[in-house]
Write a protein that holds these residues in place. Structure first.
Motif, PDB file in Angstrom:
ATOM      1  N   THR A   4       0.829  -1.007   0.229  1.00  0.00           N
ATOM      2  CA  THR A   4      -0.030   0.134   0.069  1.00  0.00           C
ATOM      3  C   THR A   4       0.860   1.232  -0.234  1.00  0.00           C
ATOM      4  O   THR A   4       1.927   1.265   0.590  1.00  0.00           O
ATOM      5  CB  THR A   4      -0.844   0.019   1.235  1.00  0.00           C
ATOM      6  N   ARG A   5       0.727   2.095  -0.560  1.00  0.00           N
ATOM      7  CA  ARG A   5       1.369   3.278  -0.741  1.00  0.00           C
ATOM      8  C   ARG A   5       0.513   4.859  -0.756  1.00  0.00           C
ATOM      9  O   ARG A   5      -0.535   4.728  -1.352  1.00  0.00           O
ATOM     10  CB  ARG A   5       2.057   3.425  -2.317  1.00  0.00           C
ATOM     11  N   THR A  18      -3.280  10.828  -1.900  1.00  0.00           N
ATOM     12  CA  THR A  18      -3.746   9.471  -2.645  1.00  0.00           C
ATOM     13  C   THR A  18      -3.401   8.231  -1.994  1.00  0.00           C
ATOM     14  O   THR A  18      -2.214   8.195  -1.335  1.00  0.00           O
ATOM     15  CB  THR A  18      -3.429   9.722  -4.109  1.00  0.00           C
ATOM     16  N   SER A  65      -2.563   4.096  -3.380  1.00  0.00           N
ATOM     17  CA  SER A  65      -2.578   3.107  -4.389  1.00  0.00           C
ATOM     18  C   SER A  65      -2.258   1.851  -3.786  1.00  0.00           C
ATOM     19  O   SER A  65      -1.639   1.578  -2.592  1.00  0.00           O
ATOM     20  CB  SER A  65      -1.607   3.563  -5.631  1.00  0.00           C
ATOM     21  N   PHE A  69      -6.051  -1.416  -0.766  1.00  0.00           N
ATOM     22  CA  PHE A  69      -6.788  -0.299   0.017  1.00  0.00           C
ATOM     23  C   PHE A  69      -7.375  -0.830   1.123  1.00  0.00           C
ATOM     24  O   PHE A  69      -8.078   0.075   1.987  1.00  0.00           O
ATOM     25  CB  PHE A  69      -7.994   0.351  -0.938  1.00  0.00           C
ATOM     26  N   ALA A 121     -11.097   2.501  -3.649  1.00  0.00           N
ATOM     27  CA  ALA A 121      -9.866   2.402  -3.876  1.00  0.00           C
ATOM     28  C   ALA A 121      -9.449   3.379  -5.212  1.00  0.00           C
ATOM     29  O   ALA A 121      -8.332   4.032  -5.414  1.00  0.00           O
ATOM     30  CB  ALA A 121      -9.379   1.009  -4.234  1.00  0.00           C
ATOM     31  N   ARG A 122     -10.282   3.429  -6.218  1.00  0.00           N
ATOM     32  CA  ARG A 122     -10.105   4.337  -7.205  1.00  0.00           C
ATOM     33  C   ARG A 122     -10.130   5.701  -6.927  1.00  0.00           C
ATOM     34  O   ARG A 122      -9.220   6.706  -7.382  1.00  0.00           O
ATOM     35  CB  ARG A 122     -11.256   3.989  -8.258  1.00  0.00           C
ATOM     36  N   ALA A 169      -7.058   6.706  -5.154  1.00  0.00           N
ATOM     37  CA  ALA A 169      -5.766   6.849  -6.097  1.00  0.00           C
ATOM     38  C   ALA A 169      -5.941   8.027  -6.878  1.00  0.00           C
ATOM     39  O   ALA A 169      -4.996   8.334  -7.445  1.00  0.00           O
ATOM     40  CB  ALA A 169      -5.824   5.574  -7.100  1.00  0.00           C
ATOM     41  N   LYS A 205      -8.221   8.820  -9.044  1.00  0.00           N
ATOM     42  CA  LYS A 205      -8.831   8.544 -10.344  1.00  0.00           C
ATOM     43  C   LYS A 205     -10.348   8.965 -10.629  1.00  0.00           C
ATOM     44  O   LYS A 205     -10.860   9.147  -9.479  1.00  0.00           O
ATOM     45  CB  LYS A 205      -8.641   7.421 -10.887  1.00  0.00           C
TER      46      LYS A 205
END
Length: 545
Positions: free
Chosen positions: A304-305, A333, A335, A338, A539-540, A543, A545
């Motif tokens: 996880t970042r 954010t 990525s 999640f 999760a999107r 990130a 997005k």
């Protein structure tokens, strides 16, 4: 009630112990307010007073009985001690005893005693001196914090001294370890919970005595020894290996890693990578069964970042902004996996935060949270039983609607449960009266779809009413959670309206078995989509997005 608060900390108003003392006072005020009795407070900060050390000249016993020969602020302290009904001694532990200024004050109380020898009636020591004044009705409370993980075993010098000064068993004490944590905003969730217990203790003390349950809370560790000592070691900002000063961001990351609860390890090793975008610093935290380890290299691949400005992550940890709102605004954010973020409190939060996710603690009753299956039983009874034989099926459906609240008594009912039971019962009555099973079943699909769609115009979409308990009491304040559930509620609404139309127009035109397979396949596919979407969409968004 007249209260004298003596703040013996050299830090003055910034004292950690003083925060506990003020919480205790708040509890007293609350209790006295309920009794409509006034509280008069005098607060003395020794750091601002001029009190010289005792000379040991005994002038206050011989030349000027009851009056010290030195003219400084000690006379004000003595006046306060003589007029108070309750004295609260607030101080930190300094080298296993009280701070120097407070010891000086205690020494300077000599004018309040008579010079004559007397026997120690409580067996504390070999003798003493009688009080010059009748202070038998004055109560005393000692409130102190220390830097050790626990107060236990570290206050023996303090208690022995106050046993002599005040009398053994004649004062109440609240000693708290891990005192430095009260100044750390990032840990306010835990320290505020402790302060609430201190406030409750003050309220109970004013009403007679502190309950055993509250005393147990006061003796509980803020954090386990291992966690606290790791945070304490990291707070100095000095590398254990090199002895050199470390970056602020690394210090903070080490302290955050220290909060990891290894008891929550689920058998899956994780590597959390945090990139502080404004500092150009990246660290990895290995989360495993043996605890957390901060890595400054890239020896392990991140699962996880988090990309975040350091200032934003600090604000989040201090509670100055909500993490979910900041995420929705793309202030940071996420990525990779999640699920770590979805269960952040479980891995890095306090026990109180972890317990807060348990459904039973989110309800005002002891019942379990609402369960969607309870609502669906009523609809399924209508669609299945009435489609087979309208009138008999209607009676079965009515029986189900009547029995469900009893069978599911241990579960809380939400508004969608009650609406469903009412709608299903009404459609069952229609089927029983008209004998038209097709219309009743199709109307049921349509009503169910409208229930889903209609919930999109409320603050709590239908699906959220059942799943919010998994994500903590503030789930509905989470914009990502709300939007995910609004989308799903709208999708389910459209699906059942389509099912209503397909059932009505294809009935009699295609074999019943084919129609049944179609009608059952659509919700199954939608269920698979829901299981995927509720993880994919947050999760999107996370990130960016």
């Amino acid at each position: 009630m007249k209260i004298l608060l003596i703040n013996g900390s050299p830090k003055g108003a910034k004292s950690n112990s003083l925060r506990l003392a003020h919480s205790f006072l708040d509890g007293i005020r609350e209790q006295e307010s309920e009794r409509e009795r006034a509280v008069e407070l005098e607060e003395l900060h020794l750091s601002t007073l001029r009190i010289a050390p005792c000379k040991g000249c005994f002038a206050c016993w011989k030349q000027t009985p009851g009056t010290c020969c030195m003219k400084d602020d000690m006379q004000t302290v003595i006046e306060g001690l003589l007029s108070a009904n309750l004295v609260i001694w607030s101080f930190p532990l300094y080298y296993y005893s009280v701070p120097g200024p407070l010891k000086t004050l205690i020494d300077r109380q000599l004018p309040m005693s008579l010079p004559f020898m007397c026997e120690s009636r409580d067996g504390n020591g070999s003798g003493g001196h009688p009080s010059r004044y009748d202070r038998s009705m004055v109560k005393h409370v000692l409130i102190s914090t220390c830097g050790f993980y626990s107060a236990e075993g570290n206050y023996d010098s303090v208690t022995r001294m106050f046993d002599h000064v005040l009398g053994q068993g004649k004062y109440t004490s609240i000693f708290c370890g891990q005192g430095e944590l009260f100044r750390v905003k990032e840990l306010s969730a835990r320290t505020d919970a402790y302060l609430a217990a201190v406030r409750q203790a003050g309220k109970e003390y004013a009403s007679g005595s502190i309950r055993e349950e509250t005393e147990m809370k006061l003796k509980a560790l803020l954090y386990p020894r291992e966690v606290f000592e790791k945070m304490a070691d990291a707070s100095w900002g000095i590398s254990k290996d090199s002895g050199e000063k470390e970056e602020e961001s690394l210090i903070f990351t080490r302290q955050m890693a220290a909060l990891y609860n290894r008891d929550r390890f689920d058998g899956r090793e994780r590597v959390l990578e945090i990139c502080y975008t404004d500092l150009g610093k990246t660290y990895r935290i290995k989360l495993g069964k043996d605890g957390a380890e901060v890595l400054t290299d890239e020896s392990l691949r991140a699962t996880t970042r988090i990309d975040t400005p350091f200032s934003v992550w600090l604000a989040l940890s201090r509670g100055e902004m909500r993490g979910d709102e900041a995420l929705a605004k793309h202030l940071y954010t996420v990525s990779g996996d999640f699920s770590l973020m979805m269960n952040w409190d479980r891995y890095f939060g306090t026990e109180e935060q972890a317990e807060d996710r348990k459904p039973v603690l989110k309800l005002m009753t002891e019942k379990k949270p609402p369960r969607m299956q309870n609502m669906l039983f009523a609809w399924i009874a209508l669609w299945v039983a009435v489609s087979v034989e309208p009138r008999i099926g209607a009676l079965i459906t009515l029986a189900v609607c009547s029995l469900l609240p009893l069978v599911t008594e241990r579960y809380e009912l939400c508004r969608y449960d009650r609406l469903s039971f009412g709608l299903v019962a009404g459609l069952a009555v229609y089927a029983a009266v008209t004998g038209n099973g097709l219309q009743a079943v199709c109307a049921g699909y349509l009503a169910f779809g409208c229930l889903w769609l209609g919930s999109c115009f409320t603050k709590e979409p239908l699906c959220a009413a059942y799943v919010k308990y998994r994500y903590g009491k503030d789930a509905l304040q989470n914009p990502i959670f709300r939007k995910t559930n609004y989308i799903l509620a709208a999708a389910w609404g459209v699906v059942y309206i389509v099912i209503a139309a397909v059932s009505y127009y294809l009935s009699g035109k295609v074999p019943a078995l084919v129609l049944s397979i179609v009608v059952q396949a659509i919700p199954i596919l939608m269920g698979l989509f829901t299981a995927w979407f509720q993880n994919w969409y947050p999760a999107r968004v996370a990130a960016g997005k």
